[in-house]
Design an enzyme around this catalytic site. Structure first.
Site, mmCIF file in Angstrom:
data_model
loop_
_atom_site.group_PDB
_atom_site.id
_atom_site.type_symbol
_atom_site.label_atom_id
_atom_site.label_comp_id
_atom_site.label_asym_id
_atom_site.label_seq_id
_atom_site.Cartn_x
_atom_site.Cartn_y
_atom_site.Cartn_z
ATOM 1 N N LYS A 1 -84.655 -1.295 41.206
ATOM 2 C CA LYS A 1 -83.302 -0.751 41.317
ATOM 3 C C LYS A 1 -82.302 -1.857 41.005
ATOM 4 O O LYS A 1 -82.267 -2.889 41.668
ATOM 5 C CB LYS A 1 -83.062 -0.208 42.726
ATOM 6 C CG LYS A 1 -81.617 0.217 43.006
ATOM 7 C CD LYS A 1 -81.419 0.554 44.488
ATOM 8 C CE LYS A 1 -79.946 0.756 44.832
ATOM 9 N NZ LYS A 1 -79.740 1.004 46.281
ATOM 10 N N ASP B 1 -72.291 -1.186 44.218
ATOM 11 C CA ASP B 1 -72.392 0.148 44.809
ATOM 12 C C ASP B 1 -71.213 0.406 45.730
ATOM 13 O O ASP B 1 -71.186 -0.042 46.872
ATOM 14 C CB ASP B 1 -73.701 0.280 45.583
ATOM 15 C CG ASP B 1 -73.884 1.676 46.167
ATOM 16 O OD1 ASP B 1 -73.169 2.602 45.720
ATOM 17 O OD2 ASP B 1 -74.751 1.838 47.045
ATOM 18 N N LYS C 1 -68.222 4.089 50.600
ATOM 19 C CA LYS C 1 -68.539 3.235 51.737
ATOM 20 C C LYS C 1 -67.262 2.682 52.361
ATOM 21 O O LYS C 1 -66.264 2.475 51.666
ATOM 22 C CB LYS C 1 -69.398 2.046 51.280
ATOM 23 C CG LYS C 1 -70.763 2.377 50.725
ATOM 24 C CD LYS C 1 -71.444 1.104 50.241
ATOM 25 C CE LYS C 1 -72.786 1.377 49.602
ATOM 26 N NZ LYS C 1 -73.810 1.765 50.581
ATOM 27 N N ASP D 1 -76.926 -5.066 45.563
ATOM 28 C CA ASP D 1 -77.697 -3.827 45.504
ATOM 29 C C ASP D 1 -78.632 -3.788 44.301
ATOM 30 O O ASP D 1 -79.309 -2.795 44.079
ATOM 31 C CB ASP D 1 -76.757 -2.615 45.500
ATOM 32 C CG ASP D 1 -77.381 -1.386 46.139
ATOM 33 O OD1 ASP D 1 -78.325 -1.545 46.933
ATOM 34 O OD2 ASP D 1 -76.937 -0.264 45.836
ATOM 35 N N ASP E 1 -73.847 8.244 47.592
ATOM 36 C CA ASP E 1 -74.260 6.921 48.050
ATOM 37 C C ASP E 1 -75.773 6.826 48.219
ATOM 38 O O ASP E 1 -76.284 5.786 48.628
ATOM 39 C CB ASP E 1 -73.561 6.570 49.366
ATOM 40 C CG ASP E 1 -73.632 5.092 49.696
ATOM 41 O OD1 ASP E 1 -73.819 4.292 48.753
ATOM 42 O OD2 ASP E 1 -73.497 4.737 50.876
ATOM 43 N N GLU F 1 -77.743 6.866 45.640
ATOM 44 C CA GLU F 1 -77.883 6.811 44.181
ATOM 45 C C GLU F 1 -79.103 6.038 43.707
ATOM 46 O O GLU F 1 -79.596 6.253 42.602
ATOM 47 C CB GLU F 1 -76.615 6.208 43.555
ATOM 48 C CG GLU F 1 -76.569 4.684 43.480
ATOM 49 C CD GLU F 1 -76.584 3.990 44.833
ATOM 50 O OE1 GLU F 1 -77.081 2.854 44.893
ATOM 51 O OE2 GLU F 1 -76.104 4.566 45.834
ATOM 52 N N ARG G 1 -82.239 6.056 44.542
ATOM 53 C CA ARG G 1 -83.414 6.881 44.269
ATOM 54 C C ARG G 1 -83.244 7.691 42.987
ATOM 55 O O ARG G 1 -84.229 8.008 42.318
ATOM 56 C CB ARG G 1 -83.700 7.788 45.462
ATOM 57 C CG ARG G 1 -82.625 8.819 45.764
ATOM 58 C CD ARG G 1 -82.685 9.355 47.179
ATOM 59 N NE ARG G 1 -82.265 8.348 48.149
ATOM 60 C CZ ARG G 1 -82.279 8.536 49.465
ATOM 61 N NH1 ARG G 1 -82.689 9.688 49.973
ATOM 62 N NH2 ARG G 1 -81.880 7.583 50.280
#
Length: 427
Positions: free
Chosen positions: A195, A200, A207, A218, A277, A279, A281
């Site tokens: 990933k 993010d 967030k 991230d 949020d 995202e 996956r």
């Protein structure tokens, strides 16, 4: 540069004047670390953090007792994100010095890349940095393809394109092939999927600042698997391995994806977005589909995927998920050999069914009725692994990054996990 502060090791306790629990003492010759035989690597790492806190930026590890592991433990604690440090290393034989040098080069690359500001490290820059690192260790055996922007949509990488389209910086898929065999038809032993969310914001499920301020990190999963492949190569990896990095920003704009959108994946799965949020996956799914198509013996994905894993394990362990008990045991054995902290969390068949949607086959997040967020996230990913019950490991990288310093680590990235994955690849 100032004269080096000498750092020596002793198995004797410190003089009583330093206190009953003193781990180091200072004398005219330098600093002595007092080992107790219980957790010597941890003691050395914590002492190194204290030495750095004293403002000592040039040290010499000298005297008896310094081996690769103890030298590395010192560096893990001594390294920080600000300023420069110089270490004069102990005398090691050629093989051990090579091992130490490779750790310094590759794991420091991982830490520095994760620590880089998002302004400097967008999706394409992350992919190119990964290519540069791997070419530096095995360029003759590396080929790669970078697919970005609208080309992703045209080639049906819909998860990655959907998440990344809200940013001015185009999403990117890096597909890299390490093939030391010289045979273009050689079977792929392993696929690594990372990933690579370079920032993010949470998207429209935005967030709070307190949860967003570390989100340059991230992409820690992508950096970790890249470093693991590079490190495995330096340890003699002679099997074909493919690397997939799913790189994007998750930002808000008029073109950003929204709650209620449905993503149609190449493997026939349809996913309703009920939390922008969640995202990570969504982008990993594209990489896992490609990895499954290679029919490898082993698939490992790594991602800073859920806050639930951190709630369970803090920042001290990486969370491991797998349906394959034997393979999970092998990774945990590799972690023990490398002195890296992993902990297996539950993943059962029922977790795959805890993502109900009224409008699609899957929801990208579990409902309040299914609060095991790290396990349901792993269950989600399993829908994109063709043979999910065998040969697949999911690592939720809860130990990748620390927002604040602690007694053994500076603030920032740790590099944990690189050695464990490399160990498994070369076992």
């Amino acid at each position: 540069m100032t004269e080096a502060m000498k750092i020596t090791l002793s198995t004797q306790p410190a003089d009583a004047r330093w206190g009953d629990k003193a781990t180091y003492s200072i004398n005219n010759d330098g600093i002595t670390l007092h080992l107790n035989g219980k957790d010597d690597s941890g003691l050395i790492q914590r002492a190194a953090r204290k030495i750095d806190g004293l403002g000592i930026k040039h040290v010499q590890l000298t005297g008896a007792g310094w081996d690769v592991e103890r030298s590395w433990a010192f560096w893990q604690g001594y390294k920080g994100p600000k300023g420069s440090r110089k270490v004069e290393w102990p005398d090691l034989d050629d093989e051990k010095r090579k091992e130490l040098d490779n750790r310094l080069t590759i794991i420091d690359w991982v830490r520095d890349t994760i620590n880089a500001p998002a302004e400097e490290l967008g999706p394409e820059q992350l992919a190119q940095r990964a290519v540069d690192l791997l070419c530096s260790v095995a360029c003759d055996h590396v080929s790669y393809r970078i697919t970005k922007g609208e080309d992703l949509r045209e080639q049906n990488y819909m998860g990655l394109h959907t998440v990344g389209r809200g940013s001015d910086r185009a999403p990117v898929l890096l597909a890299l092939d390490y093939n030391p065999t010289g045979d273009k038809d050689a079977p792929v032993y392993a696929c690594l999927v990372g990933k690579g969310i370079t920032f993010d914001s949470g998207g429209y499920s935005i967030k709070q600042s307190a949860f967003m301020d570390s989100m340059k990190s991230d992409m820690g999963g992508a950096a970790t698997v890249t470093g693991a492949l590079a490190f495995a190569i330096t340890r003699g990896l002679n099997k074909r391995v493919k690397l997939y990095l799913c790189c994007a920003d998750n930002l808000i704009s008029g073109n950003a994806f929204k709650l209620g959108d449905i993503i149609h994946y190449r493997n026939g799965k349809n996913v309703e977005v009920m939390n922008t949020d969640a995202e990570g996956r969504l982008v990993l799914a594209d990489g896992l589909i490609d990895a499954s198509a290679q029919k490898p013996e082993l698939i490992i994905d790594a991602a800073t995927l859920t806050g639930a894993a951190k709630t369970a394990l803090g920042n001290d362990y990486h969370a491991l998920f797998s349906f394959d008990d034997a393979l999970a045991g092998r990774l945990l054995a590799s972690a023990a050999e490398e002195n890296e902290p992993f902990w297996r969390l539950p993943l059962a068949e029922f977790h795959r069914n805890q993502l109900p949607s009224n409008f699609a086959e899957l929801n990208n997040t579990g409902s309040a009725a299914y609060p095991a967020g790290a396990s349901t996230a792993a269950g989600f990913l399993s829908h994109f692994v063709e043979n999910y019950q065998q040969g697949w490991l999911h690592i939720d990288c809860s130990a990748t990054y620390r927002k604040a310093p602690v007694e053994q680590w500076s603030a920032g990235a740790t590099g944990l996990g690189v050695r464990t994955i490399a160990n498994l690849l070369t076992a």
